[in-house]
Design an enzyme around this catalytic site. Structure first.
Site, short mmCIF file in Angstrom:
data_model
loop_
_atom_site.label_atom_id
_atom_site.label_comp_id
_atom_site.label_asym_id
_atom_site.label_seq_id
_atom_site.Cartn_x
_atom_site.Cartn_y
_atom_site.Cartn_z
N GLU A 39 11.49 -4.43 -15.35
CA GLU A 39 10.56 -4.79 -16.41
C GLU A 39 9.76 -3.56 -16.83
OE1 GLU A 39 8.53 -8.40 -15.38
OE2 GLU A 39 10.45 -9.46 -15.47
N CYS A 96 4.25 1.09 -19.59
CA CYS A 96 4.25 1.03 -18.12
C CYS A 96 5.71 0.93 -17.66
CB CYS A 96 3.44 -0.17 -17.66
SG CYS A 96 3.44 -0.39 -15.88
N CYS A 149 10.75 -3.60 -4.99
CA CYS A 149 9.91 -2.64 -4.27
C CYS A 149 9.90 -2.98 -2.79
CB CYS A 149 8.47 -2.66 -4.80
SG CYS A 149 7.45 -1.36 -4.08
N CYS A 162 3.09 -4.76 -0.73
CA CYS A 162 1.66 -5.04 -0.90
C CYS A 162 1.50 -6.55 -1.03
CB CYS A 162 1.12 -4.33 -2.14
SG CYS A 162 1.37 -2.55 -2.07
N CYS A 188 1.04 -8.49 -4.52
CA CYS A 188 1.93 -8.08 -5.61
C CYS A 188 3.17 -8.96 -5.68
CB CYS A 188 2.33 -6.62 -5.39
SG CYS A 188 3.56 -6.05 -6.56
N GLY A 229 8.22 -0.97 -8.32
CA GLY A 229 8.68 0.10 -7.44
C GLY A 229 7.62 1.12 -7.10
N GLU A 230 7.92 1.93 -6.09
CA GLU A 230 7.05 3.03 -5.64
C GLU A 230 7.74 4.32 -6.08
OE1 GLU A 230 5.10 5.66 -4.78
OE2 GLU A 230 3.97 4.18 -3.62
N SER A 290 1.28 6.26 -10.24
CA SER A 290 0.50 5.61 -9.20
C SER A 290 1.34 5.47 -7.93
CB SER A 290 0.09 4.21 -9.69
OG SER A 290 -0.56 3.52 -8.65
N ASN A 344 -4.77 -10.11 -10.29
CA ASN A 344 -3.98 -10.92 -11.21
C ASN A 344 -3.25 -11.97 -10.40
OD1 ASN A 344 -4.44 -9.61 -13.78
ND2 ASN A 344 -3.47 -7.84 -12.84
N CYS A 392 -0.93 -5.96 -13.86
CA CYS A 392 -0.63 -5.25 -12.63
C CYS A 392 -0.21 -6.18 -11.51
CB CYS A 392 -1.89 -4.52 -12.15
SG CYS A 392 -2.24 -3.11 -13.12
S1 SF4 Z 1 5.21 -2.51 -6.94
FE1 SF4 Z 1 3.35 -1.33 -6.39
S2 SF4 Z 1 1.83 -2.90 -5.84
FE2 SF4 Z 1 3.85 -3.90 -5.82
S3 SF4 Z 1 4.56 -3.76 -3.68
FE3 SF4 Z 1 5.37 -1.97 -4.76
S4 SF4 Z 1 3.86 -0.35 -4.42
FE4 SF4 Z 1 2.85 -2.30 -3.92
#
Ligand code: SF4
Length: 363
Positions: free
Chosen positions: A96, A125, A132, A136, A139, A183-184, A213, A312, A355
């Site tokens: 996305e 974005c 991911c 977290c 998320c 994703g990271e 980020s 969120n 987010c």
């Molecule tokens: S997408 Fe970002 S907030 Fe979500 S689990 Fe991965 S690192 Fe964490």
């Protein structure tokens, strides 16, 4: 070659395109023409390139080569103008990408805020992985796990596809890119950095208008600081002590706040640049004034800003939205100590584009 066939020409840098044209016995300037068509012009197909001889294009196509931008599979439009794109990659995997008209809630840390100028602004974005692995707890993307890394062309392709869909003229419109989607990015570091270079040198985005980020992959923060071309850095902090952070971000058990903040303090900032610390506020978890004071001690002395993001909400997320009053009081503690601190306006909540909400609709 497998990579080339799978994802196409999008994602190849100038040197790689030069090798390709040389392999076909073409003069070197053909590489420049290909590069120009793929990146600044963002053409979707080889057959749309008018500067190259048809015979050469036919040979490339016979080899199965194409540009291969991602395909827009679905589009969800929010009442606030935010658009969430579901993008299909050449192998059928989807990610996305979000378009936010106007501003970005100050995410880019350039002093601009959401809605400060209705014309000619916008933020894209971008996702860096399918799913991911970081897990977290607040998320939605984390619920998917990670399926695979995106290749550089798939990261650049999200930007090119949104720019084409929105009809953006980069010479007239100042856009921002935030690598804050699924994703990271620092767990897909080489492809992410290659995409950055292609966006800067090819598509024409200034690096100063991009922000990445990270959830706190400390070793990569040091690598990132040494990059000659790089976006600005945001760290998704979300807690003021290790106990809370390890609970909501298990990655903290690998790189705790001591190692993360050491990396942040060592980060070589450029003129007028600040690190952004993001802090998702969760009711009853990290929203006390004592947490604000702890956070202040963590970031003291770092040229930074703090973005407070009210949670969120989403199905399967075991946290509650904080009260406005507590978020404002939390902000005051930091502002009074001289830390620029902003409360981010949620964007596209109604379409799950905000987010931590990406990948709500597709399992
Ligand atoms: S997408 Fe970002 S907030 Fe979500 S689990 Fe991965 S690192 Fe964490």
């Amino acid at each position: 070659m497998a990579e080339l066939l799978e994802t196409g020409l999008l994602g190849l840098d100038f040197q790689e395109l030069t090798a390709l044209v040389q392999r076909h016995g073409q003069p070197q300037y053909r590489a420049r023409q290909l590069f120009h068509a793929i990146y600044p012009q963002r053409v979707k197909s080889l057959r749309d390139i008018s500067t190259l001889p048809k015979s050469f294009l036919a040979v490339l196509q016979e080899e199965g080569l194409e540009i291969r931008q991602p395909q827009i599979e679905r589009k969800f439009q929010s009442q606030d103008g935010t658009i969430r794109y579901l993008m299909a990659m050449p192998d059928g995997e989807t990610v996305e990408t979000v378009w936010m008209p106007e501003g970005d809630g100050g995410e880019v840390a350039d002093g601009s805020e959401a809605g400060d100028n209705g014309w000619g602004r916008g933020t894209i974005c971008v996702s860096s992985q399918v799913g991911c692995a970081v897990n977290c707890q607040f998320c939605l993307t984390a619920l998917l796990g990670v399926k695979r890394n995106l290749q550089a062309g798939e990261i650049v392709g999200q930007v090119a596809t949104v720019l084409n869909d929105r009809g953006v003229d980069l010479e007239r419109q100042h856009l921002n890119i935030v690598f804050m989607g699924m994703g990271e990015p620092f767990l897909n570091y080489p492809s992410f950095m290659k995409a950055v270079r292609l966006l800067v040198e090819g598509v024409g985005f200034p690096e100063s208008r991009m922000t990445v980020s990270t959830s706190g992959i400390a070793p990569r923060i040091y690598d990132f600081g040494n990059e000659p071309i790089r976006p600005k850095l945001a760290i998704s902090l979300n807690a003021s002590n290790d106990e809370v952070r390890s609970r909501i971000m298990p990655i903290n058990k690998k790189w705790d706040l001591t190692s993360l903040m050491h990396a942040a303090r060592s980060f070589p900032l450029r003129n007028r640049e600040r690190i952004t610390f993001e802090y998702v506020v969760l009711r009853g978890v990290n929203d006390e004034l004592s947490h604000a004071r702890e956070l202040l001690e963590l970031v003291r002395g770092i040229r930074c800003k703090v973005n407070l993001i009210a949670l969120n909400p989403g199905p399967g997320i075991p946290f509650a939205i904080p009260t406005d009053r507590l978020v404002r009081e939390f902000q005051s503690v930091l502002v009074q100590a001289g830390i620029p601190t902003f409360i981010r306006r949620p964007r596209g909540r109604d379409i799950y584009a905000a987010c931590g909400q990406l990948k709500r609709t597709v399992a």
